[in-house]
Design a protein around this motif. Structure first.
Motif, short mmCIF file in Angstrom:
data_model
loop_
_atom_site.label_atom_id
_atom_site.label_comp_id
_atom_site.label_asym_id
_atom_site.label_seq_id
_atom_site.Cartn_x
_atom_site.Cartn_y
_atom_site.Cartn_z
N VAL A 65 -130.81 -15.72 -44.73
CA VAL A 65 -130.26 -14.52 -44.11
C VAL A 65 -129.36 -14.92 -42.95
O VAL A 65 -128.31 -14.35 -42.72
N GLU A 66 -129.79 -15.96 -42.23
CA GLU A 66 -129.04 -16.45 -41.07
C GLU A 66 -129.11 -17.97 -41.06
O GLU A 66 -130.13 -18.55 -41.42
N ILE A 67 -128.01 -18.58 -40.64
CA ILE A 67 -127.96 -20.04 -40.57
C ILE A 67 -127.99 -20.44 -39.10
O ILE A 67 -127.15 -20.00 -38.32
N SER A 68 -128.98 -21.26 -38.73
CA SER A 68 -129.05 -21.75 -37.35
C SER A 68 -128.86 -23.26 -37.28
O SER A 68 -128.64 -23.81 -36.21
N LYS A 69 -128.93 -23.94 -38.44
CA LYS A 69 -128.79 -25.39 -38.48
C LYS A 69 -128.24 -25.77 -39.85
O LYS A 69 -128.61 -25.17 -40.85
N LEU A 70 -127.36 -26.76 -39.87
CA LEU A 70 -126.80 -27.24 -41.13
C LEU A 70 -126.98 -28.74 -41.25
O LEU A 70 -127.03 -29.44 -40.25
N TRP A 83 -118.17 -28.45 -40.77
CA TRP A 83 -118.09 -27.57 -41.94
C TRP A 83 -117.01 -26.52 -41.72
O TRP A 83 -116.85 -26.01 -40.61
N TYR A 84 -116.32 -26.17 -42.80
CA TYR A 84 -115.21 -25.22 -42.74
C TYR A 84 -115.34 -24.20 -43.87
O TYR A 84 -115.94 -24.47 -44.90
N PHE A 85 -114.73 -23.03 -43.65
CA PHE A 85 -114.76 -21.95 -44.63
C PHE A 85 -113.74 -22.15 -45.76
O PHE A 85 -113.89 -21.54 -46.82
N ASP A 86 -112.72 -22.96 -45.54
CA ASP A 86 -111.65 -23.10 -46.52
C ASP A 86 -111.48 -24.55 -46.95
O ASP A 86 -111.84 -25.48 -46.23
N GLU A 87 -110.92 -24.73 -48.15
CA GLU A 87 -110.74 -26.07 -48.71
C GLU A 87 -109.84 -26.95 -47.86
O GLU A 87 -110.00 -28.16 -47.84
N GLN A 88 -108.89 -26.35 -47.14
CA GLN A 88 -107.97 -27.12 -46.31
C GLN A 88 -108.60 -27.50 -44.96
O GLN A 88 -107.99 -28.21 -44.16
N CYS A 89 -109.80 -26.99 -44.71
CA CYS A 89 -110.55 -27.28 -43.47
C CYS A 89 -109.75 -26.87 -42.24
O CYS A 89 -109.58 -27.65 -41.29
N THR A 90 -109.28 -25.62 -42.24
CA THR A 90 -108.55 -25.08 -41.09
C THR A 90 -109.36 -24.00 -40.36
O THR A 90 -109.12 -23.75 -39.19
N ILE A 91 -110.32 -23.36 -41.07
CA ILE A 91 -111.12 -22.30 -40.46
C ILE A 91 -112.53 -22.84 -40.25
O ILE A 91 -113.33 -22.94 -41.19
N GLU A 92 -112.83 -23.20 -39.00
CA GLU A 92 -114.09 -23.89 -38.67
C GLU A 92 -115.28 -22.93 -38.73
O GLU A 92 -115.20 -21.78 -38.30
N PHE A 93 -116.39 -23.43 -39.24
CA PHE A 93 -117.66 -22.69 -39.30
C PHE A 93 -118.45 -23.01 -38.04
O PHE A 93 -118.49 -24.15 -37.61
N SER A 94 -119.07 -21.99 -37.43
CA SER A 94 -119.88 -22.25 -36.23
C SER A 94 -121.22 -21.54 -36.34
O SER A 94 -121.36 -20.53 -37.05
N LEU A 95 -122.20 -22.06 -35.64
CA LEU A 95 -123.57 -21.56 -35.65
C LEU A 95 -123.88 -20.80 -34.37
O LEU A 95 -123.28 -21.11 -33.35
N PRO A 96 -124.82 -19.87 -34.39
CA PRO A 96 -125.53 -19.33 -35.55
C PRO A 96 -124.60 -18.41 -36.34
O PRO A 96 -123.60 -17.91 -35.82
N TYR A 97 -124.97 -18.17 -37.61
CA TYR A 97 -124.13 -17.37 -38.48
C TYR A 97 -125.01 -16.45 -39.32
O TYR A 97 -125.91 -16.93 -40.00
N VAL A 98 -124.77 -15.16 -39.26
CA VAL A 98 -125.52 -14.18 -40.06
C VAL A 98 -124.78 -14.00 -41.38
O VAL A 98 -123.59 -13.67 -41.39
N LEU A 99 -125.49 -14.23 -42.46
CA LEU A 99 -124.89 -14.13 -43.79
C LEU A 99 -124.80 -12.67 -44.24
O LEU A 99 -125.76 -11.91 -44.07
N THR A 100 -123.67 -12.33 -44.84
CA THR A 100 -123.50 -10.99 -45.42
C THR A 100 -123.06 -11.10 -46.87
O THR A 100 -122.91 -10.09 -47.56
N GLU A 101 -122.85 -12.34 -47.32
CA GLU A 101 -122.46 -12.61 -48.70
C GLU A 101 -122.68 -14.09 -48.99
O GLU A 101 -122.89 -14.88 -48.07
N ASP A 102 -122.62 -14.46 -50.27
CA ASP A 102 -122.68 -15.87 -50.64
C ASP A 102 -121.45 -16.57 -50.06
O ASP A 102 -120.36 -16.00 -50.03
N ILE A 103 -121.63 -17.83 -49.60
CA ILE A 103 -120.50 -18.57 -49.05
C ILE A 103 -120.49 -20.01 -49.56
O ILE A 103 -121.52 -20.53 -50.02
N VAL A 104 -119.32 -20.63 -49.47
CA VAL A 104 -119.14 -22.05 -49.76
C VAL A 104 -118.59 -22.67 -48.48
O VAL A 104 -117.64 -22.15 -47.90
N LEU A 105 -119.20 -23.77 -48.04
CA LEU A 105 -118.72 -24.49 -46.87
C LEU A 105 -118.16 -25.84 -47.32
O LEU A 105 -118.72 -26.50 -48.21
N TYR A 106 -117.07 -26.25 -46.68
CA TYR A 106 -116.35 -27.47 -47.06
C TYR A 106 -116.48 -28.52 -45.95
O TYR A 106 -116.26 -28.22 -44.78
#
Length: 170
Positions: A65-70, A83-106
């Motif tokens: 439901v929520e990501i606090s550690k990767l 970890w990034y949201f896009d294949e080009q690694c331009t949109i950085e992923f940060s914690l904590p993160y509440v999930l609202t849909e399935d995701i892929v991290l790069y």
């Protein structure tokens, strides 16, 4: 009622039993029955987190439901940059993160380069891999004063710190 079962449902987390179908009034135990009663299970959906490791060590997908550690993957001759949201690694992923849909991290990787040291008769200095050098070891040699590190064998171009590596270097 002094005890209630804990049901399971694929891809959901059980959040408790409720006395109303909108799940606003939770059952607290012990619960006294005064009539025939229907209890309603409250469920929270979980979402799938998948990883594209881009050549790194394997990282297992998981649901939550929520990501606090990767996890932090590894890859020979590379530094993991996050970890990034896009294949080009331009949109950085940060914690904590509440999930609202399935995701892929790069995974983003930065190559490291081998630094070898030729001490020209001085004490041995171990090689290492990095992207940038911020400090360098000082070798010793009897009856000599160490005058610095250079990037050419004739010792005409001195290394200034920090030194960014772009290839394996001696």
């Amino acid at each position: 009622i002094s005890e209630l079962p804990t049901p399971t449902r694929e891809n959901y987390i059980f959040k408790g039993w409720y006395v109303d179908c909108k799940c606003t009034t939770e059952v607290t135990l012990p619960y006294t029955l005064t009539e025939d009663t229907t209890l309603y299970a409250k469920w929270q959906p979980t979402y799938l987190v998948r990883f594209e490791i881009n050549g790194g060590s394997n990282v297992d997908s998981f649901r939550d439901v929520e990501i606090s550690k990767l996890p932090i993957p590894t890859r020979n001759y590379y530094n993991f940059e996050g970890w990034y949201f896009d294949e080009q690694c331009t949109i950085e992923f940060s914690l904590p993160y509440v999930l609202t849909e399935d995701i892929v991290l790069y995974a983003k990787w930065v190559p490291t380069y081998l630094v070898r040291f030729e001490t020209n008769g001085g004490s041995k200095v171990e090689s290492f891999r990095d992207v940038e050098i911020s400090e360098l070891p000082t070798p010793t040699r009897e009856n000599y004063i160490f005058k610095g590190w250079h990037v050419d064998y004739k010792c005409t171009t001195e290394v200034t710190l920090p030194y960014t590596l772009t290839e394996d270097t001696t």
